[in-house]
Design an enzyme around this catalytic site. Structure first.
Site, PDB file in Angstrom:
ATOM      1  N   LEU A 115       1.499   3.563  -2.095  1.00  0.00           N
ATOM      2  CA  LEU A 115       1.075   4.816  -2.745  1.00  0.00           C
ATOM      3  C   LEU A 115       0.001   5.540  -1.930  1.00  0.00           C
ATOM      4  O   LEU A 115      -0.494   6.583  -2.328  1.00  0.00           O
ATOM      5  CB  LEU A 115       0.572   4.550  -4.167  1.00  0.00           C
ATOM      6  CG  LEU A 115       1.611   3.952  -5.115  1.00  0.00           C
ATOM      7  CD1 LEU A 115       1.048   3.801  -6.528  1.00  0.00           C
ATOM      8  CD2 LEU A 115       2.872   4.809  -5.170  1.00  0.00           C
ATOM      9  N   GLY A 116      -0.375   4.978  -0.796  1.00  0.00           N
ATOM     10  CA  GLY A 116      -1.385   5.602   0.063  1.00  0.00           C
ATOM     11  C   GLY A 116      -0.797   6.758   0.865  1.00  0.00           C
ATOM     12  O   GLY A 116       0.385   7.102   0.741  1.00  0.00           O
ATOM     13  N   GLN A 117      -1.637   7.332   1.715  1.00  0.00           N
ATOM     14  CA  GLN A 117      -1.244   8.537   2.462  1.00  0.00           C
ATOM     15  C   GLN A 117      -0.032   8.284   3.360  1.00  0.00           C
ATOM     16  O   GLN A 117       0.904   9.074   3.399  1.00  0.00           O
ATOM     17  CB  GLN A 117      -2.437   9.031   3.302  1.00  0.00           C
ATOM     18  CG  GLN A 117      -2.260  10.424   3.852  1.00  0.00           C
ATOM     19  CD  GLN A 117      -3.189  10.721   5.032  1.00  0.00           C
ATOM     20  OE1 GLN A 117      -3.777   9.800   5.617  1.00  0.00           O
ATOM     21  NE2 GLN A 117      -3.319  11.978   5.375  1.00  0.00           N
ATOM     22  N   TYR A 147     -15.095  -0.842   9.275  1.00  0.00           N
ATOM     23  CA  TYR A 147     -13.670  -0.501   9.423  1.00  0.00           C
ATOM     24  C   TYR A 147     -13.192  -0.874  10.833  1.00  0.00           C
ATOM     25  O   TYR A 147     -12.166  -1.529  11.009  1.00  0.00           O
ATOM     26  CB  TYR A 147     -13.517   0.996   9.183  1.00  0.00           C
ATOM     27  CG  TYR A 147     -12.120   1.547   9.290  1.00  0.00           C
ATOM     28  CD1 TYR A 147     -11.126   1.190   8.399  1.00  0.00           C
ATOM     29  CD2 TYR A 147     -11.809   2.500  10.276  1.00  0.00           C
ATOM     30  CE1 TYR A 147      -9.855   1.742   8.479  1.00  0.00           C
ATOM     31  CE2 TYR A 147     -10.543   3.061  10.354  1.00  0.00           C
ATOM     32  CZ  TYR A 147      -9.574   2.676   9.461  1.00  0.00           C
ATOM     33  OH  TYR A 147      -8.313   3.236   9.545  1.00  0.00           O
ATOM     34  N   GLY A 182       0.822  -1.220   0.000  1.00  0.00           N
ATOM     35  CA  GLY A 182       0.000   0.000   0.000  1.00  0.00           C
ATOM     36  C   GLY A 182       0.847   1.258   0.000  1.00  0.00           C
ATOM     37  O   GLY A 182       0.492   2.271   0.600  1.00  0.00           O
ATOM     38  N   ASP A 222       2.469  -1.814  -4.431  1.00  0.00           N
ATOM     39  CA  ASP A 222       1.077  -1.357  -4.434  1.00  0.00           C
ATOM     40  C   ASP A 222       0.368  -2.128  -5.538  1.00  0.00           C
ATOM     41  O   ASP A 222       0.997  -2.738  -6.398  1.00  0.00           O
ATOM     42  CB  ASP A 222       0.987   0.163  -4.680  1.00  0.00           C
ATOM     43  CG  ASP A 222      -0.285   0.763  -4.104  1.00  0.00           C
ATOM     44  OD1 ASP A 222      -0.208   1.498  -3.098  1.00  0.00           O
ATOM     45  OD2 ASP A 222      -1.373   0.472  -4.639  1.00  0.00           O
ATOM     46  N   ILE A 223      -0.960  -2.063  -5.515  1.00  0.00           N
ATOM     47  CA  ILE A 223      -1.732  -2.794  -6.524  1.00  0.00           C
ATOM     48  C   ILE A 223      -1.755  -2.047  -7.856  1.00  0.00           C
ATOM     49  O   ILE A 223      -2.128  -2.580  -8.880  1.00  0.00           O
ATOM     50  CB  ILE A 223      -3.166  -3.078  -6.012  1.00  0.00           C
ATOM     51  CG1 ILE A 223      -3.831  -4.150  -6.857  1.00  0.00           C
ATOM     52  CG2 ILE A 223      -3.995  -1.797  -5.920  1.00  0.00           C
ATOM     53  CD1 ILE A 223      -5.056  -4.769  -6.238  1.00  0.00           C
ATOM     54  N   ARG A 224      -1.340  -0.785  -7.827  1.00  0.00           N
ATOM     55  CA  ARG A 224      -1.379   0.015  -9.050  1.00  0.00           C
ATOM     56  C   ARG A 224      -0.071   0.762  -9.232  1.00  0.00           C
ATOM     57  O   ARG A 224       0.703   0.916  -8.293  1.00  0.00           O
ATOM     58  CB  ARG A 224      -2.534   1.018  -8.992  1.00  0.00           C
ATOM     59  CG  ARG A 224      -2.324   2.048  -7.924  1.00  0.00           C
ATOM     60  CD  ARG A 224      -3.601   2.679  -7.435  1.00  0.00           C
ATOM     61  NE  ARG A 224      -3.356   3.269  -6.139  1.00  0.00           N
ATOM     62  CZ  ARG A 224      -3.209   4.569  -5.900  1.00  0.00           C
ATOM     63  NH1 ARG A 224      -3.341   5.444  -6.860  1.00  0.00           N
ATOM     64  NH2 ARG A 224      -2.954   5.023  -4.695  1.00  0.00           N
TER      65      ARG A 224
HETATM   66  C1  AKB Z   1     -10.224   7.291   8.860  1.00  0.00           C
HETATM   67  O1  AKB Z   1     -10.796   8.376   9.080  1.00  0.00           O
HETATM   68  O2  AKB Z   1     -10.789   6.290   8.405  1.00  0.00           O
HETATM   69  C2  AKB Z   1      -8.773   7.166   9.228  1.00  0.00           C
HETATM   70  C3  AKB Z   1      -8.620   6.647  10.610  1.00  0.00           C
HETATM   71  C4  AKB Z   1      -8.802   7.531  11.763  1.00  0.00           C
HETATM   72  O3  AKB Z   1      -8.354   5.492  10.785  1.00  0.00           O
HETATM   73  N1  AKB Z   1      -8.130   8.424   9.072  1.00  0.00           N
END
Ligand code: AKB
Length: 327
Positions: A10-12, A142, A8, A34-36
């Site tokens: 290329l993520g933040q 999440y 991952g 990364d996947i891309r």
């Molecule tokens: C989100 O908002 O999903 C993330 C986190 C706090 O895990 N930035």
């Protein structure tokens, strides 16, 4: 850490972590995946880069073997707001990718890091100065994947001796790479709009406190935790960390210290507001301070000044930060 595989990238977080680790450990010793592929991306152009789908266990194992890595930093995951919309994908990617990565770490005896989040807490958690060890009953997909991930990492540590370590990240703010679909993203968007239009419409409501941290502190935290003496770690997965807690009016007030005409109004997004309401107002990070010398450097005003200065260069919008009269 001597040779490190990152998913991952290329993520933040990944895009800044890879560059920092290449400075510390040597360019060839940090393998970004990364996947891309994104043409012209500095992470891809500046050192080893491979396409890797974290759902593909064999490919992941072969990649780790090919580069003979000793450390695995697994970042590929969906963030909270996207996960709430794509629940099945969130489970498959966040859990499937993690268990594959842990299996590779077990097989090759790698040191392991993956981030958890303030999203691992829920409405039943004490909301203020949330303790390190407390109730974790999240009400988002999440959050479910983050708690399950913490447990899985602890399991691989106790059962198989994998050296797993993690932190519960708050909202992360940076000017380099945009976050992709989180609840705390408003605290990044606001700086772009402050410079572009001197106005921002917040999708998070007034009075909603969440923990936040500036990206340089987040990157330092990962490296510090990974370099920490394991004998000192009583906790592992995952440490509460935070640098500040604020609500939208406070970040707006901080921006007004530099752009006095900045205005903010609200158009609250019920999905992201619901997620934010289920998260703590502020974390107690004392275990991280005690066990591995966590030591963030940026408070809200210092971060605001740095964000505005750097974003103005990136966006080509002139801005000269005056020194703060009062913090
Ligand atoms: C989100 O908002 O999903 C993330 C986190 C706090 O895990 N930035």
């Amino acid at each position: 850490m001597k040779k490190i595989l990152v998913t991952g990238c290329l993520g933040q977080i990944g895009s800044e972590l890879v560059m920092r680790m290449r400075e510390i450990y040597g360019t060839e010793n940090v393998i970004a995946t990364d996947i891309r592929r994104v043409d012209g991306n500095i992470v891809i152009e500046s050192g080893p880069f491979e396409i890797l789908d974290v759902m593909d266990y064999e490919a992941m194992l072969n990649m780790a073997k090919k580069y003979q890595v000793d450390t695995f930093i697994h970042l590929a995951a969906l963030l909270s707001a996207v996960a709430e919309k794509k629940t099945k994908l969130a489970w498959d990617l966040n859990m499937g990718g993690l268990v594959n990565a842990l299996e590779v770490a077990r097989e090759l005896k790698l040191k392991f890091f993956t981030p958890s989040s303030i999203g691992s807490f829920g409405p039943g958690t004490p909301q203020d100065l949330t303790p390190q060890d407390t109730i974790q009953r999240p009400t988002t997909m999440y959050g479910v994947t983050k708690v399950a991930g913490e447990l899985l990492c602890d399991y691989y540590f106790t059962k198989f001796g994998v050296d797993t370590r993690g932190v519960r990240f708050p909202g992360l703010i940076s000017y380099k790479t945009l976050p992709g679909g989180g609840t705390t993203d408003y605290a990044v968007d606001i700086y772009y709009e402050a410079l572009k239009n001197k106005k921002y419409t917040s999708f998070i409501g007034k009075g909603t406190y969440m923990d936040m941290m500036y990206m340089p502190d987040a990157i330092d935290a990962i490296i510090k935790l990974m370099e920490a003496d394991p004998a000192k770690l009583k906790h592992r997965n995952a440490f509460n960390i935070t640098a500040m807690s604020f609500e939208p009016e406070q970040i707006a007030a901080s921006i007004r210290k530099f752009i006095p005409e900045f205005e903010m109004d609200y158009d609250v997004d019920p999905v992201r507001q619901g997620i934010a309401n289920s998260w703590p107002n502020s974390l107690d990070a004392s275990a991280a301070y005690q066990e591995w010398d966590f030591n963030p450097q940026y408070d809200l005003d210092r971060m605001t000044k740095d964000m505005l200065e750097n974003l103005s260069k990136k966006l080509g919008i002139p801005f000269k930060a005056k020194e703060l009269v009062s913090a």
